[in-house]
Design an enzyme around this catalytic site. Sequence first.
Site, short mmCIF file in Angstrom:
data_model
loop_
_atom_site.label_atom_id
_atom_site.label_comp_id
_atom_site.label_asym_id
_atom_site.label_seq_id
_atom_site.Cartn_x
_atom_site.Cartn_y
_atom_site.Cartn_z
N GLY A 180 0.80 -1.22 0.00
CA GLY A 180 0.00 0.00 0.00
C GLY A 180 0.83 1.26 0.00
CB ALA A 181 4.31 1.90 -0.65
CB SER A 226 -1.79 6.95 -2.48
OG SER A 226 -2.66 5.93 -2.01
N GLY A 227 -0.88 8.05 0.15
CA GLY A 227 -1.19 8.22 1.57
C GLY A 227 -0.07 7.87 2.52
N GLY A 252 1.22 4.99 3.37
CA GLY A 252 2.21 4.05 2.85
C GLY A 252 3.26 4.73 2.00
CB SER A 270 -7.78 1.54 12.17
OG SER A 270 -8.69 2.57 12.50
CE1 TYR A 317 -10.45 0.00 6.86
CE2 TYR A 317 -10.95 0.93 9.02
CZ TYR A 317 -10.10 0.80 7.94
OH TYR A 317 -8.90 1.47 7.92
#
Length: 372
Positions: free
Chosen positions: A42-43, A45-46, A48, A176, A207
């Site tokens: 997950g790198a 965007s955001g 990551g 989270s 989630y």
Amino acid sequence: MFETLKYLIGAAGASGYGSKSTGEQVTENCGGLHSITAIITGATSGIGAETARVLAKRGARLVLPARSLKAAEDAKARIISENPDAEIIVMGLDLSSLNSVRNFVSEFESLNLPLNLLINNAGKFAHEHAISEDGIEMTFATNYLGHFLLTKLLLKKMIETAKTTGIQGRIVNVSSSIYNWFSGDTIRYLGQISRNKSREFDPTRAYALSKLANVLHTKELAQRLKQMETNVTVNCVHPGVVRTRLTREREGMVTDMAFFLTSKLLKTVPQAAATTCYVATHPGLVNVTGKYFSDCNEASTSKLGSNSTEAARLWTASEIMVSRGSKAVFDPLTSTFDYDISMKLIQIKEKVRSLGRQREIREEEEEEEEEP
């Protein structure tokens, strides 16, 4: 109230960092990462992407797996524009597909690279109900099960790297605080929502379940790594809620005031990446494992999140789900077969594991008695 105030002002905790710390700040004393090879999911965007940028700046070799190779190449180009000497390898990976995970690991192993650091960061929030190709609800499949298999298959490489280099391996699971929102039977709810037409599906609860699974995975894996006496640790982090643009129109004083107050509780992307970077690199966390971190400091987990029995139960269910040909166990077309058969298999494996552990204890006791 006191904790909220500390968060708002960014007061430093025992680690010396707090909610306002950034990824660059918490890695200033990591001593350089030129001997480190890291995989970060997950790198593109955001959080990551910021984590990858910071680690590359500190000298780490990065492997960026992504479903979209173009997005990964763009992320690589952004990092190299800032750090021309950065070594970055882009590879394909769809975490919602167990077959894709296996193919990625096979391709990575063919590169004959070491592996010091695994950051399981990728995640998604599925607003619409969907089932993965393996018969698992899509949010759970992407956020947890894909990472479970990825970690399982890469563990041998990490253990070998730690042994040959003397550098402790680290696994970081990004969760989270929303995991606290889930209550109930984890396996039963997963069975309910892993059906093509599920009336029980709630996006937020699904989630929360996936993020609870990240926490439980961390707890059980840490225990297993200790028993194996490996030089690899695993910890879990809550990055915080990231400040993003409002997409809704804002009108009036009340709405403006609500936006202003809410914005003070959110983090910038560099701040949100700080806890991951801290847990992944800080020298003060050598031998620290099985912990949950928030705002770059160790934090407590919920009663369910710290339940060893539930962690072992989820692990057993996960082993079943990632086994080849196991789709029938959570077959979404049968409303009772998926749960009942899964539970029986889980109970059998737990019994076998318990008997095995009892035998090990007896053998240890017998060896002690035989000593002169």
